[in-house]
Design an enzyme around this catalytic site. Structure first.
Site, PDB file in Angstrom:
ATOM      1  N   LYS A  42       0.817  -1.194   0.000  1.00  0.00           N
ATOM      2  CA  LYS A  42       0.000   0.000   0.000  1.00  0.00           C
ATOM      3  C   LYS A  42       0.860   1.257   0.000  1.00  0.00           C
ATOM      4  CE  LYS A  42      -3.036  -2.401   3.239  1.00  0.00           C
ATOM      5  NZ  LYS A  42      -3.414  -2.412   4.659  1.00  0.00           N
ATOM      6  N   GLY A  43       2.154   1.073   0.216  1.00  0.00           N
ATOM      7  CA  GLY A  43       3.074   2.208   0.401  1.00  0.00           C
ATOM      8  C   GLY A  43       3.126   3.200  -0.744  1.00  0.00           C
ATOM      9  N   GLU A  97       7.223   2.199  -6.506  1.00  0.00           N
ATOM     10  CA  GLU A  97       7.453   1.653  -5.169  1.00  0.00           C
ATOM     11  C   GLU A  97       7.724   2.788  -4.184  1.00  0.00           C
ATOM     12  OE1 GLU A  97       7.056  -0.429  -3.071  1.00  0.00           O
ATOM     13  OE2 GLU A  97       8.622  -1.934  -2.909  1.00  0.00           O
ATOM     14  N   ASP A  98       7.417   2.557  -2.918  1.00  0.00           N
ATOM     15  CA  ASP A  98       7.702   3.576  -1.910  1.00  0.00           C
ATOM     16  C   ASP A  98       9.179   3.609  -1.532  1.00  0.00           C
ATOM     17  OD1 ASP A  98       7.560   1.105  -0.638  1.00  0.00           O
ATOM     18  OD2 ASP A  98       6.204   1.748   0.952  1.00  0.00           O
ATOM     19  N   ASP A 101      14.677  -1.195   0.104  1.00  0.00           N
ATOM     20  CA  ASP A 101      15.469  -1.358   1.314  1.00  0.00           C
ATOM     21  C   ASP A 101      16.444  -2.528   1.089  1.00  0.00           C
ATOM     22  OD1 ASP A 101      16.331  -1.343   3.939  1.00  0.00           O
ATOM     23  OD2 ASP A 101      14.440  -1.943   4.818  1.00  0.00           O
ATOM     24  N   LYS A 129      17.209   3.114   0.060  1.00  0.00           N
ATOM     25  CA  LYS A 129      18.021   2.949   1.273  1.00  0.00           C
ATOM     26  C   LYS A 129      19.127   1.943   0.935  1.00  0.00           C
ATOM     27  CE  LYS A 129      15.293   2.418   5.185  1.00  0.00           C
ATOM     28  NZ  LYS A 129      14.742   1.558   6.275  1.00  0.00           N
ATOM     29  N   PHE A 150      14.473   3.771   9.941  1.00  0.00           N
ATOM     30  CA  PHE A 150      13.109   3.346   9.631  1.00  0.00           C
ATOM     31  C   PHE A 150      12.243   4.596   9.514  1.00  0.00           C
ATOM     32  CE2 PHE A 150       8.865   1.721  10.175  1.00  0.00           C
ATOM     33  CZ  PHE A 150       8.903   0.616   9.333  1.00  0.00           C
ATOM     34  N   VAL A 151      11.679   4.798   8.333  1.00  0.00           N
ATOM     35  CA  VAL A 151      10.910   6.019   8.080  1.00  0.00           C
ATOM     36  C   VAL A 151       9.423   5.733   7.889  1.00  0.00           C
ATOM     37  CG1 VAL A 151      12.850   7.318   7.109  1.00  0.00           C
ATOM     38  CG2 VAL A 151      11.464   5.878   5.604  1.00  0.00           C
ATOM     39  N   ASP A 157       4.278   3.072   6.281  1.00  0.00           N
ATOM     40  CA  ASP A 157       3.653   2.827   7.581  1.00  0.00           C
ATOM     41  C   ASP A 157       4.590   2.165   8.583  1.00  0.00           C
ATOM     42  OD1 ASP A 157       3.736   0.243   6.245  1.00  0.00           O
ATOM     43  OD2 ASP A 157       2.456  -0.451   7.876  1.00  0.00           O
ATOM     44  N   ARG A 163       0.640   6.494   7.585  1.00  0.00           N
ATOM     45  CA  ARG A 163       0.673   6.644   6.127  1.00  0.00           C
ATOM     46  C   ARG A 163       0.191   8.030   5.699  1.00  0.00           C
ATOM     47  NH1 ARG A 163       1.467   1.467   3.846  1.00  0.00           N
ATOM     48  NH2 ARG A 163       0.461  -0.222   4.964  1.00  0.00           N
TER      49      ARG A 163
HETATM   50  P1  IMP Z   1      12.726  -4.543   0.832  1.00  0.00           P
HETATM   51  O1  IMP Z   1      12.159  -5.815   0.262  1.00  0.00           O
HETATM   52  O2  IMP Z   1      13.576  -4.820   2.045  1.00  0.00           O
HETATM   53  O3  IMP Z   1      13.480  -3.734  -0.195  1.00  0.00           O
HETATM   54  O4  IMP Z   1      11.545  -3.694   1.408  1.00  0.00           O
HETATM   55  C1  IMP Z   1      10.557  -3.278   0.636  1.00  0.00           C
HETATM   56  C2  IMP Z   1       9.314  -2.885   1.390  1.00  0.00           C
HETATM   57  O5  IMP Z   1       9.423  -2.838   2.806  1.00  0.00           O
HETATM   58  C3  IMP Z   1       8.974  -1.500   0.982  1.00  0.00           C
HETATM   59  O6  IMP Z   1       8.181  -1.533  -0.160  1.00  0.00           O
HETATM   60  C4  IMP Z   1       8.249  -0.952   2.192  1.00  0.00           C
HETATM   61  O7  IMP Z   1       6.872  -1.197   2.053  1.00  0.00           O
HETATM   62  C5  IMP Z   1       8.825  -1.695   3.357  1.00  0.00           C
HETATM   63  N1  IMP Z   1       9.861  -0.886   4.037  1.00  0.00           N
HETATM   64  C6  IMP Z   1      11.195  -0.972   3.922  1.00  0.00           C
HETATM   65  N2  IMP Z   1      11.829  -0.045   4.671  1.00  0.00           N
HETATM   66  C7  IMP Z   1      10.856   0.682   5.260  1.00  0.00           C
HETATM   67  C8  IMP Z   1      10.859   1.832   6.146  1.00  0.00           C
HETATM   68  O8  IMP Z   1      11.889   2.407   6.538  1.00  0.00           O
HETATM   69  N3  IMP Z   1       9.644   2.269   6.536  1.00  0.00           N
HETATM   70  C9  IMP Z   1       8.473   1.713   6.133  1.00  0.00           C
HETATM   71  N4  IMP Z   1       8.421   0.666   5.299  1.00  0.00           N
HETATM   72  C10 IMP Z   1       9.598   0.152   4.865  1.00  0.00           C
HETATM   73 MG    MG Z   2       6.378  -1.071  -0.573  1.00  0.00          MG
END
Ligand code: IMP
Ligand code: MG
Length: 176
Positions: A42-43, A97-98, A101, A129, A150-151, A157, A163
């Site tokens: 939902k981000g 994508e939001d 990470d 990130k 963590f943001v 969220d 959000r």
């Molecule tokens: P990844 O698979 O670790 O790259 O993470 C992807 C998803 O995790 C993102 O699409 C976000 O929805 C969530 N996420 C990662 N880091 C954060 C953060 O700092 N705050 C909130 N959601 C996060």
């Molecule tokens: Mg996301």
């Protein structure tokens, strides 16, 4: 500022200015073509809607919902919870994508969508990130590169909260 937020990392004004620039670049790149925006729920919701309003090209919007997060911890295992409604074969697809990470979610998305034969497939993320990367993902458009914090806010969220904040903020330790 929200009482659980320690610091505003990116203000509402900075977000809007950067999104305007991103949309100009995207409109230029896809000029004369129709781009299928695939929002990752939902981000993505606030980022996608602000970006969409600024695009000067033909667009098509669809969504996917994936899961790997519980609270502030990634489980590392990505699952599809909601799939696309449209067929993307032969389409120019831009994932919205939001935040990238670990990169595991985008790595999964790319592999999954590639099998459906899109004409092109690129990633546009509001936040990057890079210090937490576990899988290499090619990001075509990134709004902001941020440190390992963590943001929340602007679609992002923590346990489904925050959000609605119009900025990107860092949560206080006491709120985590
Ligand atoms: P990844 O698979 O670790 O790259 O993470 C992807 C998803 O995790 C993102 O699409 C976000 O929805 C969530 N996420 C990662 N880091 C954060 C953060 O700092 N705050 C909130 N959601 C996060
Ligand atoms: Mg996301």
């Amino acid at each position: 500022m929200h009482e659980d937020v320690e610091e505003v990392l990116i203000s509402e004004k900075e977000l809007q200015e950067r999104i305007k620039k991103l949309s100009r670049g995207i409109s230029e790149e896809y000029k004369g073509r129709c781009v299928t925006l695939v929002g990752v729920l939902k981000g993505c919701v606030l980022f996608l809607s602000d970006l969409l309003k600024q695009l000067k090209i033909e667009t098509n919007v669809d969504f996917m919902m994936l899961s790997s997060y519980a609270g502030a911890q990634s489980t590392g295992v990505v699952r599809t919870i909601l799939d696309l409604k449209q067929n993307i074969e032969g389409r120019d697809v831009l994932i919205i994508e939001d935040i990238v990470d670990s990169g595991l979610t985008m790595n999964y998305m790319l592999k999954n969508l590639k099998t459906r034969g899109p004409k092109s497939l690129e990633i546009c993320t509001l936040l990057d990130k890079p210090s937490c990367r576990k899988a290499r993902v090619p990001i075509k458009y990134a709004g902001f590169v941020i440190p390992d914090k963590f943001v929340v806010g602007y679609g992002l969220d923590y346990n489904e909260l925050y959000r609605n904040l119009p900025y990107i903020g860092v949560l206080k330790r006491s709120a985590l």
